[in-house]
Design a protein around this motif. Sequence first.
Motif, mmCIF file in Angstrom:
data_model
loop_
_atom_site.group_PDB
_atom_site.id
_atom_site.type_symbol
_atom_site.label_atom_id
_atom_site.label_comp_id
_atom_site.label_asym_id
_atom_site.label_seq_id
_atom_site.Cartn_x
_atom_site.Cartn_y
_atom_site.Cartn_z
ATOM 1 N N ASP A 95 63.800 54.801 31.364
ATOM 2 C CA ASP A 95 63.468 54.746 29.939
ATOM 3 C C ASP A 95 62.542 55.897 29.551
ATOM 4 O OD1 ASP A 95 65.020 52.519 29.717
ATOM 5 O OD2 ASP A 95 63.375 51.078 29.635
ATOM 6 N N ARG A 96 61.683 56.295 30.468
ATOM 7 C CA ARG A 96 60.826 57.461 30.203
ATOM 8 C C ARG A 96 61.682 58.712 30.033
ATOM 9 N NH1 ARG A 96 55.377 56.769 33.952
ATOM 10 N NH2 ARG A 96 55.176 54.516 33.688
ATOM 11 N N GLN A 97 62.722 58.816 30.848
ATOM 12 C CA GLN A 97 63.628 59.953 30.720
ATOM 13 C C GLN A 97 64.352 59.922 29.375
ATOM 14 O OE1 GLN A 97 64.248 62.651 32.693
ATOM 15 N NE2 GLN A 97 62.557 62.071 34.021
ATOM 16 N N MET A 98 64.678 58.716 28.896
ATOM 17 C CA MET A 98 65.333 58.605 27.595
ATOM 18 C C MET A 98 64.406 59.051 26.476
ATOM 19 S SD MET A 98 67.593 55.084 27.799
ATOM 20 C CE MET A 98 68.238 55.389 26.149
ATOM 21 N N VAL A 99 63.135 58.706 26.582
ATOM 22 C CA VAL A 99 62.142 59.153 25.597
ATOM 23 C C VAL A 99 62.040 60.673 25.638
ATOM 24 C CG1 VAL A 99 59.700 59.146 24.962
ATOM 25 C CG2 VAL A 99 60.819 57.003 25.636
ATOM 26 N N ALA A 100 61.989 61.233 26.861
ATOM 27 C CA ALA A 100 61.906 62.685 27.015
ATOM 28 C C ALA A 100 63.110 63.373 26.390
ATOM 29 C CB ALA A 100 61.796 63.048 28.497
ATOM 30 N N GLN A 101 64.303 62.872 26.663
ATOM 31 C CA GLN A 101 65.518 63.474 26.125
ATOM 32 C C GLN A 101 65.569 63.350 24.606
ATOM 33 O OE1 GLN A 101 67.574 65.392 27.622
ATOM 34 N NE2 GLN A 101 66.774 65.073 29.677
ATOM 35 N N TYR A 102 65.034 62.273 24.070
ATOM 36 C CA TYR A 102 64.992 62.093 22.620
ATOM 37 C C TYR A 102 64.095 63.150 21.981
ATOM 38 C CZ TYR A 102 64.705 59.548 18.158
ATOM 39 O OH TYR A 102 64.781 59.188 16.838
ATOM 40 N N LEU A 103 62.951 63.395 22.592
ATOM 41 C CA LEU A 103 62.038 64.428 22.097
ATOM 42 C C LEU A 103 62.701 65.808 22.153
ATOM 43 C CD1 LEU A 103 58.832 63.105 23.851
ATOM 44 C CD2 LEU A 103 58.943 63.591 21.407
ATOM 45 N N ILE A 104 63.398 66.081 23.258
ATOM 46 C CA ILE A 104 64.074 67.366 23.420
ATOM 47 C C ILE A 104 65.183 67.523 22.390
ATOM 48 C CG2 ILE A 104 65.564 68.701 24.962
ATOM 49 C CD1 ILE A 104 63.940 67.473 27.310
ATOM 50 N N ARG A 105 65.972 66.472 22.215
ATOM 51 C CA ARG A 105 67.083 66.524 21.269
ATOM 52 C C ARG A 105 66.611 66.804 19.847
ATOM 53 N NH1 ARG A 105 69.130 61.775 22.278
ATOM 54 N NH2 ARG A 105 68.654 60.622 20.367
ATOM 55 N N ASN A 106 65.431 66.317 19.508
ATOM 56 C CA ASN A 106 64.897 66.507 18.163
ATOM 57 C C ASN A 106 64.045 67.771 18.026
ATOM 58 O OD1 ASN A 106 66.107 64.212 17.087
ATOM 59 N ND2 ASN A 106 64.451 62.891 17.755
ATOM 60 N N TYR A 108 61.280 68.696 19.721
ATOM 61 C CA TYR A 108 59.836 68.560 19.881
ATOM 62 C C TYR A 108 59.355 68.754 21.315
ATOM 63 C CZ TYR A 108 59.524 66.689 15.130
ATOM 64 O OH TYR A 108 59.572 66.538 13.765
ATOM 65 N N ALA A 109 60.273 69.016 22.241
ATOM 66 C CA ALA A 109 59.867 69.174 23.642
ATOM 67 C C ALA A 109 60.914 69.968 24.405
ATOM 68 C CB ALA A 109 59.662 67.805 24.289
ATOM 69 N N GLU A 110 60.515 70.432 25.580
ATOM 70 C CA GLU A 110 61.447 71.095 26.498
ATOM 71 C C GLU A 110 60.910 70.888 27.911
ATOM 72 O OE1 GLU A 110 59.593 75.612 26.273
ATOM 73 O OE2 GLU A 110 61.363 75.108 25.094
ATOM 74 N N TRP A 111 61.813 70.896 28.875
ATOM 75 C CA TRP A 111 61.401 70.732 30.266
ATOM 76 C C TRP A 111 60.673 71.978 30.759
ATOM 77 C CZ3 TRP A 111 61.101 66.093 31.796
ATOM 78 C CH2 TRP A 111 62.071 65.126 31.473
ATOM 79 N N GLU A 112 59.624 71.743 31.545
ATOM 80 C CA GLU A 112 58.862 72.840 32.139
ATOM 81 C C GLU A 112 59.231 73.045 33.600
ATOM 82 O OE1 GLU A 112 56.025 75.063 31.198
ATOM 83 O OE2 GLU A 112 57.284 74.810 29.430
ATOM 84 N N ASP A 113 60.022 72.139 34.167
ATOM 85 C CA ASP A 113 60.395 72.268 35.579
ATOM 86 C C ASP A 113 61.807 71.729 35.788
ATOM 87 O OD1 ASP A 113 60.055 69.574 35.279
ATOM 88 O OD2 ASP A 113 58.540 69.330 36.827
ATOM 89 N N LEU A 115 62.720 69.666 38.026
ATOM 90 C CA LEU A 115 62.698 68.274 38.469
ATOM 91 C C LEU A 115 62.631 67.299 37.296
ATOM 92 C CD1 LEU A 115 60.177 68.570 41.459
ATOM 93 C CD2 LEU A 115 62.677 68.489 41.553
ATOM 94 N N ARG A 116 62.476 67.831 36.096
ATOM 95 C CA ARG A 116 62.371 67.003 34.890
ATOM 96 C C ARG A 116 61.218 66.003 35.001
ATOM 97 N NH1 ARG A 116 68.289 65.941 32.239
ATOM 98 N NH2 ARG A 116 68.925 68.123 32.174
ATOM 99 N N ALA A 117 60.085 66.533 35.412
ATOM 100 C CA ALA A 117 58.891 65.695 35.547
ATOM 101 C C ALA A 117 57.801 66.085 34.560
ATOM 102 C CB ALA A 117 58.343 65.796 36.976
ATOM 103 N N ARG A 118 57.936 67.259 33.931
ATOM 104 C CA ARG A 118 56.884 67.780 33.065
ATOM 105 C C ARG A 118 57.498 68.378 31.803
ATOM 106 N NH1 ARG A 118 51.495 70.205 33.620
ATOM 107 N NH2 ARG A 118 51.407 72.269 32.695
ATOM 108 N N LEU A 119 56.983 67.961 30.676
ATOM 109 C CA LEU A 119 57.476 68.420 29.383
ATOM 110 C C LEU A 119 56.442 69.281 28.676
ATOM 111 C CD1 LEU A 119 58.949 65.160 27.782
ATOM 112 C CD2 LEU A 119 60.279 67.188 28.366
ATOM 113 N N ARG A 120 56.911 70.286 27.961
ATOM 114 C CA ARG A 120 56.076 70.975 26.992
ATOM 115 C C ARG A 120 56.305 70.280 25.654
ATOM 116 N NH1 ARG A 120 53.679 75.947 26.069
ATOM 117 N NH2 ARG A 120 54.392 76.692 28.103
ATOM 118 N N ILE A 121 55.234 69.779 25.073
ATOM 119 C CA ILE A 121 55.331 69.073 23.805
ATOM 120 C C ILE A 121 55.007 70.033 22.662
ATOM 121 C CG2 ILE A 121 54.405 67.192 22.391
ATOM 122 C CD1 ILE A 121 56.072 66.241 24.742
ATOM 123 N N MET A 122 55.877 70.054 21.683
ATOM 124 C CA MET A 122 55.668 70.878 20.494
ATOM 125 C C MET A 122 55.578 69.931 19.300
ATOM 126 S SD MET A 122 58.334 73.985 21.402
ATOM 127 C CE MET A 122 59.652 72.866 21.920
#
Length: 200
Positions: A95-106, A108-113, A115-122
Amino acid sequence: PSHSGIIHGKARTSRGILAPQAEEMATSGAREAEFVHFPPFYTLQPVVGVRERQLRLWQDLVLKWHHEHNETFLSVNEWPLFQNPSIRRSLKAEDRQMVAQYLIRNGYAEWEDDLRARLRIMWQKPADVAASLYQFVKDNDMLNTVLTVYEISSGEQFEGSHFENMDETVLRRAIALLEEEGKATLFQGNTSAEDGVKFF
């Protein structure tokens, strides 16, 4: 933009997900601390419409928290509001990954690694920053003036504005968008902080 969460439609019980008090708490930034103590918040539901509203609420919470704390990065495994020990609730890894992907899709975020463990939040999209930056420069008679990237994020002229201490990556992307629109030109300095920007 406002990042206060809004749950639309009829709220559901814990068996369905969103109890009536959740809607009231979601619309009140002052009561956000209460909202994260609401157990069903930590279970994403299979019903698409309900899950979409939950993801929007998580997005608003992430953006608001990172804006208020001036934090650029989010660790998916360690972000403090993904778990609440006081009510023994935690958002599952998938579910955390789903939240991350939702942020990316909109946007507001992008993966920094990888491993998909760290996001850059915009918390502001580069396009929105570009528009507000150009308007700020225009309103303060800075057109045809060369400013350094450092000045925009740390200079006296921008003190108190939402550009102060802005993540440099987001700021540079905003400037790049203005370049594409013919509203700015970036000049390379001796260091990245000394790079100059002229707005037209």
